[in-house]
Design a protein around this motif. Structure first.
Motif, PDB file in Angstrom:
ATOM      1  N   LEU A 156       0.670  -1.090  -0.109  1.00 15.81           N
ATOM      2  CA  LEU A 156      -0.067  -0.113  -0.006  1.00 15.81           C
ATOM      3  C   LEU A 156       0.904   1.038   0.151  1.00 15.81           C
ATOM      4  O   LEU A 156       1.074   1.703   1.068  1.00 15.81           O
ATOM      5  CB  LEU A 156      -0.816   0.062   1.183  1.00 15.81           C
ATOM      6  CG  LEU A 156      -1.851  -0.986   1.208  1.00 15.81           C
ATOM      7  CD1 LEU A 156      -2.727  -1.239   2.711  1.00 15.81           C
ATOM      8  CD2 LEU A 156      -2.870  -0.949   0.043  1.00 15.81           C
ATOM      9  N   PRO A 157       1.372   1.802  -1.247  1.00 14.14           N
ATOM     10  CA  PRO A 157       2.283   2.707  -1.308  1.00 14.14           C
ATOM     11  C   PRO A 157       2.014   3.895  -0.686  1.00 14.14           C
ATOM     12  O   PRO A 157       2.663   4.763  -0.138  1.00 14.14           O
ATOM     13  CB  PRO A 157       2.824   2.634  -2.741  1.00 14.14           C
ATOM     14  CG  PRO A 157       1.487   2.188  -3.433  1.00 14.14           C
ATOM     15  CD  PRO A 157       0.989   1.106  -2.669  1.00 14.14           C
ATOM     16  N   GLY A 158       0.621   4.059  -0.943  1.00 21.02           N
ATOM     17  CA  GLY A 158       0.000   5.598  -0.148  1.00 21.02           C
ATOM     18  C   GLY A 158       0.142   5.705   1.127  1.00 21.02           C
ATOM     19  O   GLY A 158      -0.088   7.009   1.816  1.00 21.02           O
ATOM     20  N   GLU A 159       0.300   4.465   2.090  1.00 15.21           N
ATOM     21  CA  GLU A 159       0.216   4.404   3.347  1.00 15.21           C
ATOM     22  C   GLU A 159       1.534   4.344   3.995  1.00 15.21           C
ATOM     23  O   GLU A 159       1.535   4.274   5.189  1.00 15.21           O
ATOM     24  CB  GLU A 159      -0.819   3.443   3.902  1.00 15.21           C
ATOM     25  CG  GLU A 159      -2.249   3.777   3.466  1.00 15.21           C
ATOM     26  CD  GLU A 159      -3.006   2.787   4.040  1.00 15.21           C
ATOM     27  OE1 GLU A 159      -3.009   2.234   5.279  1.00 15.21           O
ATOM     28  OE2 GLU A 159      -4.229   2.574   3.337  1.00 15.21           O
ATOM     29  N   GLU A 160       2.544   4.418   3.230  1.00 12.58           N
ATOM     30  CA  GLU A 160       3.883   4.329   3.838  1.00 12.58           C
ATOM     31  C   GLU A 160       4.305   5.593   4.361  1.00 12.58           C
ATOM     32  O   GLU A 160       3.932   6.677   4.227  1.00 12.58           O
ATOM     33  CB  GLU A 160       4.964   4.118   2.893  1.00 12.58           C
ATOM     34  CG  GLU A 160       4.914   2.624   2.281  1.00 12.58           C
ATOM     35  CD  GLU A 160       6.003   2.417   1.198  1.00 12.58           C
ATOM     36  OE1 GLU A 160       6.056   3.104   0.250  1.00 12.58           O
ATOM     37  OE2 GLU A 160       6.671   1.630   1.382  1.00 12.58           O
ATOM     38  N   ASP A 161       5.055   5.668   5.613  1.00 14.08           N
ATOM     39  CA  ASP A 161       5.449   6.766   6.203  1.00 14.08           C
ATOM     40  C   ASP A 161       6.626   7.205   5.254  1.00 14.08           C
ATOM     41  O   ASP A 161       7.527   6.675   4.729  1.00 14.08           O
ATOM     42  CB  ASP A 161       6.108   6.308   7.487  1.00 14.08           C
ATOM     43  CG  ASP A 161       5.099   6.411   8.569  1.00 14.08           C
ATOM     44  OD1 ASP A 161       3.819   6.293   8.104  1.00 14.08           O
ATOM     45  OD2 ASP A 161       5.372   6.216   9.922  1.00 14.08           O
ATOM     46  N   GLU A 162       6.910   8.624   5.396  1.00 13.49           N
ATOM     47  CA  GLU A 162       8.214   9.384   4.908  1.00 13.49           C
ATOM     48  C   GLU A 162       9.340   8.785   5.285  1.00 13.49           C
ATOM     49  O   GLU A 162       9.635   8.602   6.531  1.00 13.49           O
ATOM     50  CB  GLU A 162       8.097  10.793   5.120  1.00 13.49           C
ATOM     51  CG  GLU A 162       6.848  11.583   4.623  1.00 13.49           C
ATOM     52  CD  GLU A 162       6.859  11.656   3.085  1.00 13.49           C
ATOM     53  OE1 GLU A 162       7.768  11.507   2.530  1.00 13.49           O
ATOM     54  OE2 GLU A 162       5.784  11.260   2.592  1.00 13.49           O
ATOM     55  N   PRO A 163      10.498   8.595   4.497  1.00 14.02           N
ATOM     56  CA  PRO A 163      11.831   8.171   4.752  1.00 14.02           C
ATOM     57  C   PRO A 163      12.223   8.783   6.058  1.00 14.02           C
ATOM     58  O   PRO A 163      13.109   8.060   6.766  1.00 14.02           O
ATOM     59  CB  PRO A 163      12.562   8.122   3.555  1.00 14.02           C
ATOM     60  CG  PRO A 163      11.576   8.215   2.537  1.00 14.02           C
ATOM     61  CD  PRO A 163      10.180   9.008   2.969  1.00 14.02           C
ATOM     62  N   ALA A 164      12.059  10.115   6.055  1.00 17.67           N
ATOM     63  CA  ALA A 164      12.672  10.993   6.990  1.00 17.67           C
ATOM     64  C   ALA A 164      12.451  10.569   8.514  1.00 17.67           C
ATOM     65  O   ALA A 164      13.141  10.823   9.437  1.00 17.67           O
ATOM     66  CB  ALA A 164      12.257  12.426   6.894  1.00 17.67           C
ATOM     67  N   ALA A 165      11.234   9.607   8.537  1.00 15.74           N
ATOM     68  CA  ALA A 165      10.951   9.203   9.876  1.00 15.74           C
ATOM     69  C   ALA A 165      12.109   8.416  10.424  1.00 15.74           C
ATOM     70  O   ALA A 165      11.872   8.064  11.590  1.00 15.74           O
ATOM     71  CB  ALA A 165       9.638   8.536   9.800  1.00 15.74           C
ATOM     72  N   ALA A 166      12.759   7.854   9.658  1.00 10.85           N
ATOM     73  CA  ALA A 166      13.738   6.711   9.970  1.00 10.85           C
ATOM     74  C   ALA A 166      13.218   5.707  11.251  1.00 10.85           C
ATOM     75  O   ALA A 166      13.804   5.816  12.234  1.00 10.85           O
ATOM     76  CB  ALA A 166      15.072   7.594  10.759  1.00 10.85           C
ATOM     77  N   PRO A 167      12.208   4.834  10.888  1.00 12.54           N
ATOM     78  CA  PRO A 167      11.814   4.198  12.091  1.00 12.54           C
ATOM     79  C   PRO A 167      12.686   3.063  12.556  1.00 12.54           C
ATOM     80  O   PRO A 167      13.460   2.630  11.574  1.00 12.54           O
ATOM     81  CB  PRO A 167      10.659   3.678  11.359  1.00 12.54           C
ATOM     82  CG  PRO A 167      10.723   3.416  10.026  1.00 12.54           C
ATOM     83  CD  PRO A 167      11.658   4.727   9.528  1.00 12.54           C
ATOM     84  N   ALA A 168      12.746   2.741  13.828  1.00 12.93           N
ATOM     85  CA  ALA A 168      13.562   1.429  14.239  1.00 12.93           C
ATOM     86  C   ALA A 168      12.942   0.869  15.266  1.00 12.93           C
ATOM     87  O   ALA A 168      11.951   1.142  15.939  1.00 12.93           O
ATOM     88  CB  ALA A 168      14.607   2.295  14.899  1.00 12.93           C
TER      89      ALA A 168
END
Length: 736
Positions: free
Chosen positions: A110-122
């Motif tokens: 679901l590409p429209g629901e991905e977070d922005e890359p800047a969030a850098a989730p861990a």
């Protein structure tokens, strides 16, 4: 996504369903890598383009009739317009068809629901450790956390948190580990005198394991049990008593969840909290009154079962709601034989998507292996699951560890879901409905939306910030649409029964009923078996001439034959033991949580163990249906008993001395044991018993057919046979 129906052929009408007396439903394992036949889903990157029905909001699938400019919903039969761009996609040649045109089971990005890359989730993990405990407890927990550190993927963040009459926060990112403490006021209303963020910023508390693994290990070595002078100092002078094991678990978890929630959606999407408990919460908000159970712990309990099963407070249910909103999943590891009231605590793990583990002692605990297994297998988080059915039938009940949506029926939120987690549903007909040749076949559609954390490439040689930036969130959706056959013949229903799924639904129903009335739950289960046998015998006499004796063993239907043994075993299990003597109430709660998540084959193993005989450690002889001493009359000297949580190897007293005991590492028997341990999501306890010189009690307790319904051990299989005789008598009273 594995979907296993209890009846592979659905009943054509309500009367037929009633007459067969079988539970009608499915067991769903949504995050399994393949379906129940081992077939993986068709995958793609355009989940946001998957059409949905304007009426029931079901998803388009290959089972939907498709025209040039429209499609018909397979679930509700409503016609829907097809936009021009979608029509063009579906008009491609077969080699380039989108996934939903190739399979009824798809897994789509679901590409429209991905977070922005800047969030850098861990990935975030926090260990909450009870200091009101023993040295042995803390040594076990330290071993478990060292194993956990080895299982965590690079770039993960780890926090170390302790609780007693005070809360400890560890900063391990400096040259030496530092702990900062906050005392818990005994009469607190749920708040501390200071915010944890002011005590230690969350970025200091959550340490990257890439660079801080050694510091975390050093910090673990500094953790000691709460000393007596600390207890005295933290207890007000006016109190009548001194709490020797002061355990402020409730408020500690509450403030920890609030502490983490400030960065939910920024630093992380899911935080897994491992809560290690050595006894009941007894200090501050969330404390539980367990004093009324002292007689129980001393072996003097009366009929307290109904009281034990009631939540003493709603504190932990509210805490579970907060955890779900904060993206926190709580796994509870209770290492104690003291009554801890897990019946009140379990909602915290159940609704937050976590697990509950109970270990009665530190000596034989498999905690390090279990936590390593848990962290080594893939999991999804932020999950939402919805089942939709065609118009003739509907969901009657849902079972499993989920958080029900407060607004929409049959929508379940699952904070954390691994490949073993299973959820069950039973069905019923809509009023005045049936399946007929004029209507379409029954349709079931399961939609499972979830998030996974994907790390890209090897992160072992990069800096911490770069390592974390290599993670990305993927929001995906799995959709499985299934069309079932129907039958108007009761024998088709019986021939296509899945006994393991029947057992799964039965166990859920029994657990639910037992929470209100244990005795009534036992009676309902026995009455169900009497009804099934009655209906089966009526059906058989309809197709066979003559009456004859009542068949309580289902001799003419192999699919039904395990049911009598299943019911007998459930009645004997701690789930439904009326007498509290010898049954720890927390163990009952633990089994309820364990059995509620197991997929059908594993649950069968736990309820009715598998017994395999061996002629030698390298030669398998037979798989035995019976769990009775009668199996020892054969020539095989070695037996392997798999009871899911326990694996036992038994050598008969007459085994030749030429056969090595225990079996050597390079034999077939050992390789079978290793495979079973590897496949299990919880490490089983392995025991070797030689009948000539060892205590055989641990093995004999699994000879279920040799026991009476009160749990006492008999000299032969008269226990199960007597049970069948009693069932036969009740069937005769019903009249066939």
């Amino acid at each position: 996504m594995a979907v296993r129906p209890s009846l592979a052929c659905f009943p054509a009408e309500p009367a037929l369903h009633d007459s067969c007396a079988m539970p009608w439903g499915v067991a769903v394992t949504p995050f399994s890598a393949a379906d129940e036949r081992g077939t993986p889903p068709a995958t793609g990157d355009e989940g946001h383009l998957l059409p949905r029905c304007e009426s029931c909001f079901a998803y388009f699938s290959i089972l939907c009739p498709l025209n040039r400019w429209s499609w018909t919903c397979a679930v509700c039969s409503v016609d829907n317009d097809l936009p021009a761009d979608t029509a063009a996609r579906y008009a491609r040649d077969g080699a380039h068809d989108p996934p939903e045109m190739r399979s009824a089971f798809v897994d789509l990005l679901l590409p429209g629901e991905e977070d922005e890359p800047a969030a850098a989730p861990a990935p975030v993990y926090v260990a909450a450790i009870d200091l009101s405990s023993s040295e042995e407890f803390l040594e076990l927990v330290k071993s478990a956390l060292l194993a956990a550190l080895e299982a965590l993927s690079p770039g993960s963040l780890f926090g170390l948190f302790t609780f007693s009459s005070k809360i400890g926060l560890y900063d391990v990112q400096g040259p030496i580990p530092i702990v900062k403490n906050v005392f818990i006021p005994y009469d607190s209303d749920g708040a501390l005198h200071v915010d944890l963020e002011d005590v230690m910023p969350l970025c200091s508390f959550l340490a990257p394991i890439d660079s801080c693994k050694n510091s975390i290990a050093e910090a673990l070595e500094t953790i000691k049990p709460m000393s007596s002078w600390e207890v005295a100092a933290s207890t007000s002078e006016g109190q009548d008593h001194v709490l020797h094991h002061t355990r402020g678990f409730g408020i500690a978890l509450d403030v920890l969840v609030n502490y983490l929630s400030s960065e939910h959606g920024n630093a992380f999407e899911l935080a897994r909290i491992f809560a290690f408990l050595s006894g009941p919460p007894n200090y501050g908000p969330g404390r539980l009154d367990t004093t009324s159970f002292e007689d129980h712990n001393a072996g003097k309990a009366g009929d307290v079962d109904n009281v034990l099963r009631q939540d003493q407070i709603s504190f932990y249910k509210n805490l579970a709601t907060s955890a779900v909103q904060a993206g926190a999943c709580v796994d509870i590891f209770a290492i104690t034989n003291e009554y801890t009231d897990l019946a009140s605590l379990k909602v915290l793990s159940v609704e937050s998507g976590g697990s509950l583990f109970l270990y009665s002692s530190t000596d034989e605990s498999t905690l390090p292996q279990d936590i390593y297994k848990m962290l080594s297998r893939p999991y999804a988080f932020g999950c939402v699951m919805r089942l939709r059915t065609s118009s003739q039938f509907k969901i009657a009940n849902s079972y499993g560890h989920f958080f029900p949506d407060p607004q929409y029926m049959h929508v379940q939120h699952i904070n954390c879901c691994d490949s073993f987690a299973t959820y069950s549903y039973d069905f019923e007909f809509e009023k005045d409905s049936r399946f007929s040749r004029k209507t379409s076949s029954p349709i079931l559609q399961i939609a499972f939306k979830y998030t996974v954390l994907v790390h890209h490439g090897d992160t072992s040689d990069v800096s911490n910030s770069d390592s974390r930036s290599r993670y990305s969130l993927q929001r995906r959706i799995r959709v499985r649409t299934i069309q079932y056959n129907t039958t108007a013949n009761i024998w088709d229903l019986y021939d296509f029964v899945d006994p393991d799924v029947v057992l799964t639904i039965l166990v859920h129903q029994v657990i639910l009923a037992s929470l209100s009335d244990l005795v009534e739950a036992r009676l309902l289960l026995q009455d169900w078996l009497v009804t099934v046998i009655t209906q089966y015998n009526k059906a058989y006499q309809n197709v066979a001439s003559g009456g004859g004796a009542i068949d309580v063993s289902f001799l003419h239907c192999s699919q039904l034959q395990p049911l009598s043994r299943f019911v007998f075993s459930i009645l004997l299990s701690p789930l439904l033991q009326v007498s509290s003597e010898g049954i720890h109430p927390d163990y009952r709660t633990y089994l309820q949580c364990l059995f509620s998540t197991l997929e059908p084959a594993s649950l069968r193993q736990a309820i009715w163990p598998t017994l395999i005989s061996y002629s030698s450690p390298d030669v398998e002889a037979a798989v035995h249906q019976s769990l009775s001493r009668t199996v020892f009359t054969g020539e095989s000297p070695i037996f392997l008993l798999d009871a899911y949580s326990d694996i036992l190897v038994y050598y008969s007293p007459t085994t030749s001395s030429a056969i090595p005991f225990p079996p050597p590492r390079d034999c077939l028997l050992r390789s079978t044991i290793d495979r079973l341990k590897q496949e299990r999501n919880k490490t089983p306890k392995l025991v070797f018993i030689h009948g000539a010189h060892d205590d055989t009690t641990a093995f004999e307790k699994y000879l279920i057919e040799d026991q009476a319904l009160d749990g006492s051990l008999l000299t032969s299989s008269t226990g199960f046979n007597s049970f069948l005789d009693e069932v036969s008598r009740k069937v005769a009273e019903h009249g066939i």
